[in-house]
Motif scaffolding. Structure first.
Motif, PDB file in Angstrom:
ATOM      1  N   PRO A  73       0.789  -1.232   0.000  1.00 16.06           N
ATOM      2  CA  PRO A  73       0.000   0.000   0.000  1.00 16.06           C
ATOM      3  C   PRO A  73       0.822   1.284   0.000  1.00 16.06           C
ATOM      4  N   ALA A  74       2.049   1.228   0.506  1.00 20.03           N
ATOM      5  CA  ALA A  74       2.854   2.441   0.541  1.00 20.03           C
ATOM      6  C   ALA A  74       3.452   2.783  -0.814  1.00 20.03           C
ATOM      7  N   ALA A  75       3.460   1.814  -1.718  1.00 19.31           N
ATOM      8  CA  ALA A  75       4.085   2.030  -3.020  1.00 19.31           C
ATOM      9  C   ALA A  75       3.086   2.199  -4.142  1.00 19.31           C
ATOM     10  N   SER A  76       1.810   1.946  -3.863  1.00 13.79           N
ATOM     11  CA  SER A  76       0.808   1.967  -4.921  1.00 13.79           C
ATOM     12  C   SER A  76      -0.515   2.482  -4.373  1.00 13.79           C
ATOM     13  N   GLN A  77      -1.070   3.508  -5.007  1.00 15.77           N
ATOM     14  CA  GLN A  77      -2.361   4.023  -4.565  1.00 15.77           C
ATOM     15  C   GLN A  77      -3.475   2.991  -4.723  1.00 15.77           C
ATOM     16  N   PRO A  78      -3.521   2.227  -5.846  1.00 13.93           N
ATOM     17  CA  PRO A  78      -4.534   1.180  -5.937  1.00 13.93           C
ATOM     18  C   PRO A  78      -4.426   0.160  -4.812  1.00 13.93           C
ATOM     19  N   ASP A  79      -3.195  -0.211  -4.419  1.00 13.57           N
ATOM     20  CA  ASP A  79      -3.030  -1.147  -3.314  1.00 13.57           C
ATOM     21  C   ASP A  79      -3.503  -0.523  -2.003  1.00 13.57           C
ATOM     22  N   PHE A  80      -3.196   0.744  -1.791  1.00 11.38           N
ATOM     23  CA  PHE A  80      -3.647   1.456  -0.592  1.00 11.38           C
ATOM     24  C   PHE A  80      -5.174   1.479  -0.540  1.00 11.38           C
ATOM     25  N   ASP A  81      -5.782   1.830  -1.664  1.00 15.43           N
ATOM     26  CA  ASP A  81      -7.247   1.930  -1.717  1.00 15.43           C
ATOM     27  C   ASP A  81      -7.904   0.568  -1.495  1.00 15.43           C
ATOM     28  N   PHE A  82      -7.301  -0.490  -2.037  1.00 19.37           N
ATOM     29  CA  PHE A  82      -7.880  -1.815  -1.860  1.00 19.37           C
ATOM     30  C   PHE A  82      -7.801  -2.251  -0.399  1.00 19.37           C
ATOM     31  N   CYS A  83      -6.692  -1.946   0.243  1.00 22.24           N
ATOM     32  CA  CYS A  83      -6.550  -2.256   1.658  1.00 22.24           C
ATOM     33  C   CYS A  83      -7.628  -1.541   2.468  1.00 22.24           C
ATOM     34  N   ARG A  84      -7.831  -0.260   2.179  1.00 22.10           N
ATOM     35  CA  ARG A  84      -8.862   0.502   2.890  1.00 22.10           C
ATOM     36  C   ARG A  84     -10.254  -0.056   2.593  1.00 22.10           C
ATOM     37  N   LYS A  85     -10.487  -0.472   1.380  1.00 22.72           N
ATOM     38  CA  LYS A  85     -11.799  -1.020   1.003  1.00 22.72           C
ATOM     39  C   LYS A  85     -12.116  -2.259   1.836  1.00 22.72           C
ATOM     40  N   LEU A  86     -11.152  -3.162   1.957  1.00 25.74           N
ATOM     41  CA  LEU A  86     -11.373  -4.377   2.730  1.00 25.74           C
ATOM     42  C   LEU A  86     -11.689  -4.066   4.189  1.00 25.74           C
ATOM     43  N   ILE A  87     -10.970  -3.100   4.743  1.00 24.35           N
ATOM     44  CA  ILE A  87     -11.160  -2.765   6.157  1.00 24.35           C
ATOM     45  C   ILE A  87     -12.449  -1.971   6.357  1.00 24.35           C
ATOM     46  N   ASP A  88     -12.643  -0.921   5.564  1.00 22.86           N
ATOM     47  CA  ASP A  88     -13.801  -0.041   5.739  1.00 22.86           C
ATOM     48  C   ASP A  88     -15.118  -0.760   5.472  1.00 22.86           C
ATOM     49  N   GLU A  89     -15.110  -1.718   4.532  1.00 26.89           N
ATOM     50  CA  GLU A  89     -16.331  -2.440   4.196  1.00 26.89           C
ATOM     51  C   GLU A  89     -16.468  -3.753   4.970  1.00 26.89           C
ATOM     52  N   ASN A  90     -15.571  -3.949   5.940  1.00 25.47           N
ATOM     53  CA  ASN A  90     -15.628  -5.119   6.824  1.00 25.47           C
ATOM     54  C   ASN A  90     -15.672  -6.421   6.021  1.00 25.47           C
ATOM     55  N   ARG A  91     -14.783  -6.532   5.042  1.00 31.57           N
ATOM     56  CA  ARG A  91     -14.756  -7.696   4.169  1.00 31.57           C
ATOM     57  C   ARG A  91     -13.749  -8.763   4.607  1.00 31.57           C
ATOM     58  N   ILE A  92     -13.082  -8.549   5.727  1.00 33.18           N
ATOM     59  CA  ILE A  92     -12.060  -9.489   6.182  1.00 33.18           C
ATOM     60  C   ILE A  92     -12.633 -10.323   7.329  1.00 33.18           C
ATOM     61  N   PRO A  93     -12.760 -11.632   7.169  1.00 34.49           N
ATOM     62  CA  PRO A  93     -13.252 -12.473   8.273  1.00 34.49           C
ATOM     63  C   PRO A  93     -12.370 -12.331   9.507  1.00 34.49           C
ATOM     64  N   ASP A  94     -12.959 -12.535  10.668  1.00 33.30           N
ATOM     65  CA  ASP A  94     -12.227 -12.344  11.914  1.00 33.30           C
ATOM     66  C   ASP A  94     -11.035 -13.285  12.060  1.00 33.30           C
ATOM     67  N   ASP A  95     -11.091 -14.450  11.416  1.00 33.64           N
ATOM     68  CA  ASP A  95      -9.993 -15.408  11.566  1.00 33.64           C
ATOM     69  C   ASP A  95      -8.941 -15.287  10.467  1.00 33.64           C
ATOM     70  N   VAL A  96      -9.022 -14.234   9.674  1.00 35.69           N
ATOM     71  CA  VAL A  96      -8.067 -14.025   8.587  1.00 35.69           C
ATOM     72  C   VAL A  96      -7.187 -12.817   8.882  1.00 35.69           C
ATOM     73  N   LYS A  97      -5.887 -12.999   8.721  1.00 34.71           N
ATOM     74  CA  LYS A  97      -4.934 -11.887   8.853  1.00 34.71           C
ATOM     75  C   LYS A  97      -4.568 -11.384   7.463  1.00 34.71           C
ATOM     76  N   ILE A  98      -4.705 -10.095   7.251  1.00 32.53           N
ATOM     77  CA  ILE A  98      -4.183  -9.521   6.013  1.00 32.53           C
ATOM     78  C   ILE A  98      -2.723  -9.159   6.237  1.00 32.53           C
ATOM     79  N   GLN A  99      -1.950  -9.286   5.196  1.00 33.50           N
ATOM     80  CA  GLN A  99      -0.519  -8.987   5.250  1.00 33.50           C
ATOM     81  C   GLN A  99      -0.197  -7.944   4.194  1.00 33.50           C
ATOM     82  N   VAL A 100       0.621  -6.960   4.564  1.00 30.78           N
ATOM     83  CA  VAL A 100       1.047  -5.950   3.596  1.00 30.78           C
ATOM     84  C   VAL A 100       2.563  -5.832   3.639  1.00 30.78           C
ATOM     85  N   LEU A 101       3.131  -5.496   2.504  1.00 28.07           N
ATOM     86  CA  LEU A 101       4.580  -5.419   2.353  1.00 28.07           C
ATOM     87  C   LEU A 101       5.047  -3.972   2.367  1.00 28.07           C
ATOM     88  N   THR A 102       6.212  -3.760   2.934  1.00 19.57           N
ATOM     89  CA  THR A 102       6.841  -2.439   2.867  1.00 19.57           C
ATOM     90  C   THR A 102       8.356  -2.588   2.953  1.00 19.57           C
TER      91      THR A 102
END
Length: 564
Positions: A73-102
């Motif tokens: 997400p720090a290197a790409s606006q589309p990646d940043f926006d997608f990360c926010r979409k998953l979080i803001d729209e509550n699309r991540i199940p509670d037992d799933v960890k999202i991972q991001v690279l930097t």
């Protein structure tokens, strides 16, 4: 240009004399992390759209992945926006960890945490390159300089995480190009990072050891992993992860041997999409475990759906010989192979361990059927589009029509974007192949066979447009083609036609598909009817209509062509 092998330096082995991994047997699945949405996406000629990313993310969750790397997400606006979409729209199940690279750079780490704000569980994956060639030729730094980058990055990761206690944080560090790094230096950097993060005091930490470029045989990589596991500090508090690439074509083997050598976790992508020759193929490694009676902890039973979604999102076709997922992977063309398979299946009792010649696993376990994957002729298995038609509408297509129709579906997907669902596929098939114009509707036919062949008397059309046609040929199709040639003054050559008896679930009893050359033009059509002859003749009329037009009319130059 000379093919000069002398400019390459052979990779030196680790020199271990106490290796234990060759005697180990994998008895459980590692922790899986799917990196399709980051490593896989950045390797695409055309990166995924938000809709494609969402579709692939949902598939990964459905398959059972609990750790999913979603971007940089720090290197790409589309990646940043997608990360926010998953979080803001509550699309991540509670037992799933999202991972991001930097990268281990302050401004990028800060931006990464902005993208993750509000996440319930997340893995912050920080890296910097440690290899000899990167140190000397890219960064111009010594060992101490490279170690400082890693340590400073680790400190900042820890400090910012402390500001957001509402999130369950896992820290991950990768010495990029690990396989090109001296082992003692790799261990030194890893120890410096874990000294900051202190996994022994409760902070979850993953140490990822990537074969960023596959540089040696899998056994050498296994030696490297075992050496690191034996020599780093705080090993018992760490999850050791591997991320293998496929430059030598050995990514799966390297990952499997790495697990034998002590790795706890494996990163990869579905179907192996990734930079250069690709990443470690999660489907292949997981199914390898499954074939040995080991629970892969992933549900790969719907292989057709997996290949369909991956192909739609990456726009990369699955190779027909891809292990487990390929269209032809279970297909036996050899007569002796088919005979052996059938004999084994005939002897097999329900509940017995799988032991069938030429089939390493039961195709049924991944949604394939014996009738589909072992064929008497050279036709291969059905693709995703044909699979949907068969599954939902009991319509089986011949191979030539599968290829032709799939191009139409692909074009529809490119035009409209998003997912092409089952209803849309069926609508496209009806409009392109099954639609019958009134002037070309088969009303009645009489086929009379004598010593010279078949005399066909056919009635087509409706109301005032109804017309009788007569023709003669060796068979029904040839006789009706003769009638149409007389009617329109064009030549007709049937290139292929297939008839299928339909089972329960449809009003019709038969499907016919035909491809022909009419008036110098290729055309194809299909028809449903109560019997195979009616279906075949209707398909013939519908195909010819595509060339001469939907209005039934006689050829102007041959007014006498109605009569045989």
């Amino acid at each position: 240009m000379a093919f000069d092998y002398r400019k390459y330096v052979a990779f030196k082995p680790v020199g271990k004399t106490d290796r234990r991994w060759p005697d180990k047997v994998i008895d459980k699945a590692p922790t899986w992390c799917a990196v399709d949405l980051r490593d896989g996406n950045q390797a695409l000629v055309k990166p995924m759209t938000v809709a494609q990313k969402q579709r692939l993310f949902d598939l990964l969750v459905k398959l059972g992945f609990k750790e999913i790397e979603i971007g940089f997400p720090a290197a790409s606006q589309p990646d940043f926006d997608f990360c926010r979409k998953l979080i803001d729209e509550n699309r991540i199940p509670d037992d799933v960890k999202i991972q991001v690279l930097t990268q281990a750079r302050p401004e990028l780490i800060e931006r990464t945490y902005e993208a993750l704000k509000g996440a319930k569980r997340a893995i912050v994956h920080v890296y910097n390159s440690t290899s000899t060639v990167q140190r000397e030729q890219v960064f111009g730094l010594d060992r101490a300089g490279i170690r400082d980058i890693a340590v400073n990055g680790a400190r900042l990761v820890r400090e910012i995480a402390a500001r957001h206690p509402e999130t369950e944080w896992t820290f991950q560090y990768s010495p990029e190009s690990f396989t090109g790094t001296e082992l003692d230096f790799a261990a030194e950097v890893v120890d410096a990072v874990t000294e900051v993060w202190r996994p022994d005091q409760g902070q979850p930490v993953i140490i990822n050891l990537p074969a960023t470029v596959e540089m040696a045989t899998p056994n050498v990589f296994a030696d490297q992993i075992e050496w690191i596991c034996d020599n780093i500090q705080r090993r018992e508090h760490l999850s050791i992860s591997v991320h293998t690439h496929n430059d030598r074509g050995c990514a799966v083997a390297a990952a499997e041997l790495a697990v034998m050598a002590g790795a706890d976790r494996v990163e990869g992508t579905l179907m192996g999409n990734g930079e250069r020759t690709g990443n470690m193929d999660l489907v292949t490694m997981a199914m390898n475990l499954y074939s040995q009676g080991i629970d892969p902890t992933l549900d790969l039973s719907g292989m057709a759906e997996i290949t369909e979604v991956v192909e739609a999102c990456t726009e990369i076709s699955t190779h027909p010989r891809h292990p487990y997922a390929g269209e032809l992977v279970f297909t036996a063309f050899s007569g002796s192979h088919q005979d052996a398979i059938r004999k084994c299946l005939a002897r097999r009792e329900p509940g017995e361990l799988w032991n069938v010649a030429y089939l390493p696993i039961d195709p049924f376990d991944i949604g394939r059927r014996y009738e589909e994957v072992v064929r008497i002729n050279s036709q291969s298995g059905k693709g995703g589009v044909a699979y949907v038609l068969e599954r939902d509408y009991n319509i089986s297509l011949p191979r030539w029509l599968q290829i032709e129709f799939s191009k139409m579906v692909q074009k529809e997907a490119e035009t409209n974007g998003g997912e092409i669902d089952s209803l849309t596929i069926h609508r496209l098939f009806e409009e392109r192949y099954l639609k019958v114009h009134d002037d070309w509707a088969l009303r009645a036919y009489d086929l009379h066979r004598d010593s010279e062949g078949v005399q066909a008397d056919v009635t087509v059309g409706s109301g005032t447009t109804e017309r009788s046609l007569k023709g003669r040929g060796l068979g029904a199709v040839e006789a009706v083609s003769d009638a149409l040639e007389r009617q329109f003054g064009i030549s007709i050559a049937v290139e292929a036609y297939d008839e299928f008896a339909l089972g329960e679930g449809t009003n019709a009893n038969a499907l016919a598909c035909i491809r022909l050359m009419a008036g110098g033009q290729h055309c194809s059509a299909a028809a449903l009817a109560e019997d195979t002859t009616s279906a075949t003749l209707q398909a013939l009329f519908s195909a010819v209509a595509q060339v001469v037009g939907t209005e039934m009319r006689a050829a102007e130059t041959r007014p006498d062509t109605v009569d045989a």
